[in-house]
Design a protein around this motif. Sequence first.
Motif, PDB file in Angstrom:
ATOM      1  N   LYS A  10       0.832  -1.202   0.000  1.00 13.69           N
ATOM      2  CA  LYS A  10       0.000   0.000   0.000  1.00 13.69           C
ATOM      3  C   LYS A  10       0.865   1.249   0.000  1.00 13.69           C
ATOM      4  O   LYS A  10       1.987   1.246   0.491  1.00 13.69           O
ATOM      5  CB  LYS A  10      -0.895   0.024   1.238  1.00 13.69           C
ATOM      6  N   ARG A  11       0.292   2.306  -0.516  1.00 16.85           N
ATOM      7  CA  ARG A  11       0.919   3.616  -0.438  1.00 16.85           C
ATOM      8  C   ARG A  11       0.510   4.273   0.866  1.00 16.85           C
ATOM      9  O   ARG A  11      -0.453   3.860   1.520  1.00 16.85           O
ATOM     10  CB  ARG A  11       0.492   4.484  -1.622  1.00 16.85           C
ATOM     11  N   PHE A  12       1.239   5.329   1.223  1.00 14.21           N
ATOM     12  CA  PHE A  12       1.009   6.047   2.480  1.00 14.21           C
ATOM     13  C   PHE A  12      -0.462   6.424   2.645  1.00 14.21           C
ATOM     14  O   PHE A  12      -1.069   6.170   3.679  1.00 14.21           O
ATOM     15  CB  PHE A  12       1.891   7.307   2.500  1.00 14.21           C
ATOM     16  N   ARG A  13      -1.050   7.048   1.611  1.00 15.17           N
ATOM     17  CA  ARG A  13      -2.431   7.536   1.698  1.00 15.17           C
ATOM     18  C   ARG A  13      -3.414   6.386   1.889  1.00 15.17           C
ATOM     19  O   ARG A  13      -4.409   6.525   2.605  1.00 15.17           O
ATOM     20  CB  ARG A  13      -2.747   8.330   0.431  1.00 15.17           C
ATOM     21  N   GLU A  14      -3.136   5.234   1.278  1.00 13.94           N
ATOM     22  CA  GLU A  14      -4.019   4.075   1.439  1.00 13.94           C
ATOM     23  C   GLU A  14      -3.995   3.585   2.887  1.00 13.94           C
ATOM     24  O   GLU A  14      -5.052   3.260   3.454  1.00 13.94           O
ATOM     25  CB  GLU A  14      -3.591   2.945   0.504  1.00 13.94           C
ATOM     26  N   ILE A  15      -2.818   3.527   3.463  1.00  8.35           N
ATOM     27  CA  ILE A  15      -2.707   3.105   4.870  1.00  8.35           C
ATOM     28  C   ILE A  15      -3.438   4.105   5.752  1.00  8.35           C
ATOM     29  O   ILE A  15      -4.206   3.719   6.640  1.00  8.35           O
ATOM     30  CB  ILE A  15      -1.226   2.991   5.298  1.00  8.35           C
ATOM     31  N   SER A  16      -3.230   5.375   5.487  1.00  5.24           N
ATOM     32  CA  SER A  16      -3.869   6.433   6.280  1.00  5.24           C
ATOM     33  C   SER A  16      -5.396   6.314   6.247  1.00  5.24           C
ATOM     34  O   SER A  16      -6.059   6.472   7.270  1.00  5.24           O
ATOM     35  CB  SER A  16      -3.428   7.795   5.736  1.00  5.24           C
ATOM     36  N   ARG A  17      -5.952   6.030   5.085  1.00  2.03           N
ATOM     37  CA  ARG A  17      -7.415   5.897   4.961  1.00  2.03           C
ATOM     38  C   ARG A  17      -7.943   4.670   5.695  1.00  2.03           C
ATOM     39  O   ARG A  17      -9.077   4.669   6.164  1.00  2.03           O
ATOM     40  CB  ARG A  17      -7.812   5.827   3.490  1.00  2.03           C
ATOM     41  N   GLU A  18      -7.139   3.619   5.770  1.00  2.74           N
ATOM     42  CA  GLU A  18      -7.595   2.383   6.414  1.00  2.74           C
ATOM     43  C   GLU A  18      -7.524   2.433   7.936  1.00  2.74           C
ATOM     44  O   GLU A  18      -8.107   1.582   8.607  1.00  2.74           O
ATOM     45  CB  GLU A  18      -6.785   1.186   5.897  1.00  2.74           C
ATOM     46  N   ILE A  19      -6.790   3.412   8.475  1.00  2.00           N
ATOM     47  CA  ILE A  19      -6.629   3.501   9.924  1.00  2.00           C
ATOM     48  C   ILE A  19      -7.213   4.832  10.391  1.00  2.00           C
ATOM     49  O   ILE A  19      -6.539   5.858  10.373  1.00  2.00           O
ATOM     50  CB  ILE A  19      -5.143   3.369  10.327  1.00  2.00           C
ATOM     51  N   PRO A  20      -8.476   4.818  10.807  1.00  2.00           N
ATOM     52  CA  PRO A  20      -9.125   6.064  11.228  1.00  2.00           C
ATOM     53  C   PRO A  20      -8.383   6.737  12.384  1.00  2.00           C
ATOM     54  O   PRO A  20      -7.854   6.075  13.273  1.00  2.00           O
ATOM     55  CB  PRO A  20     -10.517   5.617  11.677  1.00  2.00           C
ATOM     56  N   LYS A  21      -8.330   8.045  12.330  1.00  2.00           N
ATOM     57  CA  LYS A  21      -7.815   8.910  13.397  1.00  2.00           C
ATOM     58  C   LYS A  21      -6.293   8.948  13.521  1.00  2.00           C
ATOM     59  O   LYS A  21      -5.780   9.617  14.404  1.00  2.00           O
ATOM     60  CB  LYS A  21      -8.443   8.582  14.747  1.00  2.00           C
ATOM     61  N   ILE A  22      -5.542   8.257  12.660  1.00  2.24           N
ATOM     62  CA  ILE A  22      -4.085   8.369  12.731  1.00  2.24           C
ATOM     63  C   ILE A  22      -3.669   9.613  11.935  1.00  2.24           C
ATOM     64  O   ILE A  22      -4.153   9.830  10.828  1.00  2.24           O
ATOM     65  CB  ILE A  22      -3.369   7.100  12.221  1.00  2.24           C
ATOM     66  N   SER A  23      -2.824  10.421  12.524  1.00  2.74           N
ATOM     67  CA  SER A  23      -2.349  11.613  11.825  1.00  2.74           C
ATOM     68  C   SER A  23      -1.234  11.210  10.854  1.00  2.74           C
ATOM     69  O   SER A  23      -0.572  10.185  11.030  1.00  2.74           O
ATOM     70  CB  SER A  23      -1.824  12.648  12.821  1.00  2.74           C
ATOM     71  N   ASP A  24      -1.018  12.037   9.846  1.00  2.00           N
ATOM     72  CA  ASP A  24       0.054  11.758   8.891  1.00  2.00           C
ATOM     73  C   ASP A  24       1.408  11.731   9.599  1.00  2.00           C
ATOM     74  O   ASP A  24       2.261  10.898   9.285  1.00  2.00           O
ATOM     75  CB  ASP A  24       0.075  12.802   7.778  1.00  2.00           C
TER      76      ASP A  24
END
Length: 118
Positions: A44-58
């Motif tokens: 996965k790319r960074f943005r995909e991981i970010s979308r899959e894990i709610p509430k985690i900041s970049d």
Amino acid sequence: MEETVDGLTQSECMRDMIPVRDAMDVLNGKWKLPIIVALRFGTKRFREISREIPKISDRMLSKELKDLEMNELIHRKVYDSFPVVVEYSLTEYGKTLNAVIETLRDWGQAHRKRMLER
């Protein structure tokens, strides 16, 4: 003679405690295991991981990815393109956590059921 509790001596307890603490030191916090779980389902790319894990900041995701890479649990691949593409995947070593994650999932499901039935 060393005292036993449930058949375990204090030295046996300490023998078990040290590797458990080592594992917890690597997997500590609330984000590392969810990141590993997300990557179990593929690169996965960074943005995909970010979308899959709610509430985690970049910022937190970036920090945790660096920690996981440092501990050889994930691989970061940078493509020479414009814009630069970065993908993350589990290493073979990271995949050794699959049994741990499955056990935690099963325990979590049973615990949730138990708490809801109270």
